[in-house]
Design an enzyme around this catalytic site. Structure first.
Site, PDB file in Angstrom:
ATOM      1  N   ASP A 162       0.633  -1.289  -0.057  1.00  8.20           N
ATOM      2  CA  ASP A 162       0.145   0.169   0.080  1.00  8.20           C
ATOM      3  C   ASP A 162       0.929   1.295  -0.004  1.00  8.20           C
ATOM      4  O   ASP A 162       2.098   1.267   0.437  1.00  8.20           O
ATOM      5  CB  ASP A 162      -0.823  -0.003   1.279  1.00  8.20           C
ATOM      6  CG  ASP A 162      -2.248  -0.547   0.997  1.00  8.20           C
ATOM      7  OD1 ASP A 162      -2.363  -1.227  -0.073  1.00  8.20           O
ATOM      8  OD2 ASP A 162      -3.213  -0.435   2.278  1.00  8.20           O
ATOM      9  N   LYS A 175      -0.194   2.334  -7.359  1.00 11.12           N
ATOM     10  CA  LYS A 175      -0.195   2.507  -9.033  1.00 11.12           C
ATOM     11  C   LYS A 175      -1.485   1.966  -9.690  1.00 11.12           C
ATOM     12  O   LYS A 175      -1.580   1.815 -10.795  1.00 11.12           O
ATOM     13  CB  LYS A 175       0.954   1.874  -9.544  1.00 11.12           C
ATOM     14  CG  LYS A 175       2.236   2.831  -8.945  1.00 11.12           C
ATOM     15  CD  LYS A 175       3.620   2.269  -9.886  1.00 11.12           C
ATOM     16  CE  LYS A 175       4.495   3.345  -9.258  1.00 11.12           C
ATOM     17  NZ  LYS A 175       5.886   2.638  -8.795  1.00 11.12           N
TER      18      LYS A 175
END
Ligand code: SAH
Length: 414
Positions: free
Chosen positions: A196, A218
């Site tokens: 994360d 991402k």
């Protein structure tokens, strides 16, 4: 002549005769290690130290109180020549050689057929270190390895623990020093790490190059779609036989959606375990110097998510009830909705003078604490341009920690 390195071997000496010739300090140091592996120890020496004599008296070893005789080696598997007489050690060495028995020599390592390594043990692992006759160096390597095993810096999973599956790992509030030993171990054993944005990123640099790193920050698309994608990836990799670490900020089960992943694993029949982390709700205030409870000031603390504003149809928070609490209220994910939340708390009856701290980027290099009050925090956050991630601490504990700032409105002081 080239000196070859020794060939290491784990001798299994239980029930086998080991002759220790000499009863001085060398014998005293070696004998307990031999007893520990179950060897049938025979000490041959006219005199022995009180410690060795004690072992003989207790029946743990046999002591032959006389000089060495070649026939002492007849039944032996291993011999330690440790008398204080070089000529005697030479004679023992020759007798051993003739019988093809490996012999350690305390006085002349180059002539010996066996060397004693520096030995350490931890949780079923035996560490034995040999250097080219530099005993202190061996001992320091041994100490470092054993210490590493003990504190988890060296991962030594049991073979049976190498099974595939998912480990939900809480990474703490951001400072890489604040992850647990178990978290580090899980990372070092991972084949795949799904990380994360708020997980301590520095630790990811330490992963070996063959570890697959999936950066959730991402992932494209919206929040819930991203969560479905995460669930799919962790299950799919685990089914492919990989050890997957799901690496999150704080604790996985405090607004971390960790249990959704646990359910996804359970539904897919994938083993899933949990390594708890230090939640930012408690640790970020702590590092900023604010205790969430304090005797005589706050006998409760309540952690509330601020990701939905009061009155939002999906909100599960009873804001009027939160407003009536006397103790500490800790808000996560609340920067954006702070004006609406502060209003709801004031409307519900909490005093406008209630001290408030907003700690952003807690435990990280950019850490900043803004001190205010419930009535003024909205404007302060706006003018100071506070950005997430931030923890909001509401209650008198903030004043306890900052008495000079709140001296005028010290309702908690008598
Ligand atoms: N599972 C996490 C919380 C995830 S929700 C935990 O137990 O800590 C994300 C929120 O956590 C952020 O919006 C912020 O309110 C808080 N947070 C996490 N890390 C933080 C940090 N280092 N400093 C300040 N707030 C943090």
């Amino acid at each position: 002549m080239t000196e070859f390195p020794p060939y290491p071997s784990g001798l299994r000496l239980a029930g086998r005769r080991v002759v220790v010739a000499g009863g001085g300090h060398v014998a005293q140091r070696r004998v307990p290690g031999l007893i520990a592996v179950g060897a049938d120890v025979v000490v041959v020496s006219p005199e022995v130290t009180p410690a060795v004599e004690g072992l003989a008296g207790g029946g743990e070893i046999t002591w032959l109180p006389r000089g060495f005789e070649d026939a002492d080696l007849d039944e032996a598997w291993y011999v330690i020549a440790a008398t204080d007489d070089v000529a005697v050690n030479q004679r023992i060495s020759a007798a051993a050689e003739a019988r093809r028995i490996f012999c350690v020599r305390s006085d002349d390592a180059p002539k010996a057929t066996a060397w004693t390594p520096a030995v350490g043990r931890h949780a079923g692992v035996t560490v034995a270190v040999l250097s080219n006759r530099e005993p202190r160096r061996s001992a320091s390597v041994r100490d470092a390895v054993v210490a590493g095993l003990r504190d988890g810096a060296i991962a030594a999973p049991h073979d049976s623990e190498r099974a595939p599956g998912v480990v939900l790992v809480g990474g703490g509030p951001g400072d890489p020093e604040l992850v647990t030993v178990a978290a580090r171990r899980a990372l070092s054993e991972a084949d795949v790490v799904v990380a994360d944005r708020l997980a301590p990123r520095e630790l990811l640099d330490e992963l070996s190059p063959d570890v697959e790193l999936i950066d959730v920050a991402k992932l494209p698309r919206g929040r819930s779609a991203a969560q479905e994608e995460i669930n799919r990836v962790i299950v799919e990799r685990a089914r492919a036989g990989k050890r997957v670490v799901r690496f999150k900020g704080g604790d996985s089960f405090v607004f971390g959606r960790g249990y959704e992943e646990a359910i996804a694993c359970a539904e897919a029949g994938v083993p899933c375990s949990v390594v708890p982390g230090l939640t930012s709700a408690i640790s970020v205030p702590a590092v900023a110097g604010i205790p969430v409870t304090h005797r005589g000031v706050a006998h409760e603390f309540t952690v509330v998510s601020g990701h939905l504003p009061p009155g939002h149809p999906e909100s599960l928070v009873e804001w009027p009830a939160v407003a009536r609490l006397r103790g500490t209220v800790v808000l996560l994910m609340a920067v954006q909705n702070l004006p609406a939340i502060a209003t709801a708390l004031l409307d519900g009856g909490r005093s406008p003078e209630t001290p408030v701290a907003v700690v952003s980027e807690g435990t990280m290099p950019g850490e900043r604490t803004l001190l205010s009050t419930l009535a003024a925090v909205d404007a302060a956050v706006e003018s100071e341009q506070v950005r997430p991630p931030a923890i909001v601490v509401i209650g008198d504990v903030v004043a306890v920690a900052n008495p000079e700032k709140y001296a005028a409105a010290s309702s908690w002081q008598s």
